[in-house]
Design an enzyme around this catalytic site. Structure first.
Site, PDB file in Angstrom:
ATOM      1  N   ASN A 107      -5.230  12.487   1.019  1.00 41.49           N
ATOM      2  CA  ASN A 107      -4.298  11.618   1.749  1.00 41.49           C
ATOM      3  C   ASN A 107      -5.115  10.824   2.758  1.00 41.49           C
ATOM      4  OD1 ASN A 107      -1.561  10.702   2.272  1.00 41.49           O
ATOM      5  ND2 ASN A 107      -1.707  11.774   4.219  1.00 41.49           N
ATOM      6  N   GLN A 158      -1.673   2.312  10.070  1.00 35.58           N
ATOM      7  CA  GLN A 158      -0.409   2.375   9.320  1.00 35.58           C
ATOM      8  C   GLN A 158       0.683   3.114  10.094  1.00 35.58           C
ATOM      9  OE1 GLN A 158      -3.439   2.863   8.049  1.00 35.58           O
ATOM     10  NE2 GLN A 158      -3.550   2.401   5.872  1.00 35.58           N
ATOM     11  N   ARG A 185      -7.676  -0.066  -6.419  1.00 33.89           N
ATOM     12  CA  ARG A 185      -7.792   1.034  -5.453  1.00 33.89           C
ATOM     13  C   ARG A 185      -7.895   2.345  -6.243  1.00 33.89           C
ATOM     14  NH1 ARG A 185      -4.233   1.240  -0.327  1.00 33.89           N
ATOM     15  NH2 ARG A 185      -6.151   2.195   0.442  1.00 33.89           N
ATOM     16  N   ARG A 220       0.868  -1.176   0.000  1.00 34.99           N
ATOM     17  CA  ARG A 220       0.000   0.000   0.000  1.00 34.99           C
ATOM     18  C   ARG A 220       0.906   1.228   0.000  1.00 34.99           C
ATOM     19  NH1 ARG A 220       2.433   1.935   3.715  1.00 34.99           N
ATOM     20  NH2 ARG A 220       0.904   3.597   3.760  1.00 34.99           N
ATOM     21  N   GLY A 221       0.273   2.426  -0.087  1.00 37.00           N
ATOM     22  CA  GLY A 221       1.053   3.651  -0.238  1.00 37.00           C
ATOM     23  C   GLY A 221       1.126   3.962  -1.726  1.00 37.00           C
ATOM     24  N   ALA A 222       0.851   5.243  -2.063  1.00 38.45           N
ATOM     25  CA  ALA A 222       0.648   5.597  -3.472  1.00 38.45           C
ATOM     26  C   ALA A 222       1.816   5.204  -4.394  1.00 38.45           C
ATOM     27  CB  ALA A 222       0.333   7.087  -3.577  1.00 38.45           C
ATOM     28  N   ASP A 233      -1.960  10.981  -1.816  1.00 39.04           N
ATOM     29  CA  ASP A 233      -2.391   9.956  -2.782  1.00 39.04           C
ATOM     30  C   ASP A 233      -2.797  10.560  -4.117  1.00 39.04           C
ATOM     31  OD1 ASP A 233      -2.915   8.737   0.048  1.00 39.04           O
ATOM     32  OD2 ASP A 233      -2.666   7.101  -1.386  1.00 39.04           O
TER      33      ASP A 233
HETATM   34  O1  MRU Z   1      -4.450   3.281   2.393  1.00 37.73           O
HETATM   35  P1  MRU Z   1      -2.967   3.456   2.262  1.00 37.73           P
HETATM   36  O2  MRU Z   1      -2.192   2.869   3.390  1.00 37.73           O
HETATM   37  O3  MRU Z   1      -2.458   2.999   0.908  1.00 37.73           O
HETATM   38  O4  MRU Z   1      -2.780   5.033   2.328  1.00 37.73           O
HETATM   39  C1  MRU Z   1      -1.493   5.566   2.213  1.00 37.73           C
HETATM   40  C2  MRU Z   1      -1.428   7.024   2.404  1.00 37.73           C
HETATM   41  O5  MRU Z   1      -2.424   7.688   2.574  1.00 37.73           O
HETATM   42  C3  MRU Z   1      -0.080   7.664   2.272  1.00 37.73           C
HETATM   43  O6  MRU Z   1       0.033   8.783   3.099  1.00 37.73           O
HETATM   44  C4  MRU Z   1       0.124   8.099   0.809  1.00 37.73           C
HETATM   45  O7  MRU Z   1      -0.113   7.031  -0.054  1.00 37.73           O
HETATM   46  C5  MRU Z   1       1.483   8.635   0.566  1.00 37.73           C
HETATM   47  S1  MRU Z   1       2.670   7.363   0.597  1.00 37.73           S
HETATM   48  C6  MRU Z   1       4.188   7.955   0.178  1.00 37.73           C
END
Ligand code: MRU
Length: 350
Positions: free
Chosen positions: A250, A199, A92, A49-51, A240
């Protein structure tokens, strides 16, 4: 290497290896995805996960899928590749990096249409692997630009995980923190636990501890308390998707942190690569917000904490209006308001 774990990698046997983020911090387990469906499932279930991390993973997933396409000609090949791309993009919806990663590979295939299909397939793998290395370089550059905004010493609050686990390595918001530490600044991090999926507690706390960066874990509702006491100097978060006017999607809860920061006169910075910009959207109201399953709210660590049958809302992201964002840190420099001028300029559009 940025850290001592690998978020996502292409293996020599042609599969995608991921650290299973649902098992952290108690178990450090790697999984191997051998099909595009397995990659899509890993993204959907947030094993990765994470963009930026899901952007690179989706590109590798598409490269993996491309190897299995049996086609007579480019047209047939490309139709199958596009269908695979759609499968990944449906996993997603909020982080634009995912669609960006898929489109980058589709564009490469289109440009290579005159090559023999085996060569196109090999080029797709090479491109996905290059994206992984490029992401780490981008994060280091972002770290350099961002760290200059942090005072010394600094108590930095961050929300969710925008670290090495959320990227191919080094991190965006955590990359800024890492770079400041590497520059010799005395940094302490307030880590918001980040309900519902924790997270911050599970991933950011784990990463910072391994990196030896002083960190203090708090529940999300404690941020205002520490700001009011003058114990937070700056907020840095990831993103995101960022609309043309600078509105930032985000992790859910980011908006509340931004409001608190503004109320206490604390700078609120967003660190994100250019691939997180979606200049086709005029403002944040157009950003699709993922709604996730109710059990993420009714359960903590698999244990029920709410009565069965209660109605639940579970938006995974929120939108922070650009007016609350003091700067957006990218690999190409720092953007400030008016963002509809500074962001297109950094993106090379203007
Ligand atoms: O749902 P997630 O864990 O994928 O959400 C992640 C976030 O909101 C992060 O802050 C975002 O993706 C930036 S990651 C460098």
């Amino acid at each position: 290497m940025a850290e001592d774990f690998v978020t996502v990698a292409w293996t020599p046997s042609g599969s995608v290896r991921l650290i299973d983020q649902t098992r952290l911090p108690t178990e450090e387990v790697y999984i191997e995805c051998r099909t595009i469906e397995e990659v899509a499932d890993a993204i959907r279930t947030m094993r990765v996960r994470g963009a930026p991390a899901i952007g690179v993973t989706a590109a590798m997933g598409l490269a993996l899928g491309a190897q299995t396409i049996q086609a007579e000609n480019f047209k047939e090949f490309f139709a199958a590749l596009e269908a695979m791309g759609s499968l990944l993009m449906r996993t997603r919806p909020t982080a634009v990096n995912l669609a960006w990663g898929v489109r980058r590979l589709l564009n490469l295939a289109r440009k290579s249409r005159d090559l023999p299909l085996p060569e196109i397939k090999a080029a797709l793998v090479a491109e996905a692997r290059a994206m992984q290395e490029e992401d780490i370089r981008i994060n280091r550059a972002m770290g350099q630009h961002g760290q200059s905004l942090l005072p010394d010493p600094a108590r930095v609050l961050t929300h969710c995980n925008a670290g090495g686990l959320a990227t191919a390595g080094y991190g965006t918001a955590v990359g800024v923190i890492r770079a400041a530490t590497e520059a010799g600044k005395r940094i302490m991090v307030w880590v918001d636990e980040t309900r519902p999926l924790l997270q911050g507690a599970r991933l950011t706390a784990w990463e910072l501890q391994r990196a030896g960066i002083p960190a203090t874990l708090i529940t999300d509702n404690m941020a205002g308390h520490f700001m009011a006491r003058g114990q937070v100097d700056v907020v840095v978060v990831g993103a995101d998707r960022i609309a043309r006017n600078g509105d930032v999607a985000n992790k859910i809860g980011t908006y509340s942190v931004a409001l608190l920061a503004r109320a206490h006169g604390i700078p609120f910075y967003v660190a994100a690569p250019i691939s997180t910009l979606d200049l086709s959207l005029t403002d944040g109201s157009q950003i699709p917000i993922e709604e996730r399953a109710p059990d993420e709210v009714t359960h903590v660590g698999g244990r029920r904490v709410a009565p069965a049958g209660i109605r639940v809302a579970n938006p995974a992201f929120d939108v922070t209006p650009a007016s609350f964002v003091d700067a957006i840190i990218t690999e190409r420099g720092v953007a400030r308001a008016p963002y509809d001028v500074s962001l297109p300029r950094l993106a090379g559009e203007a």
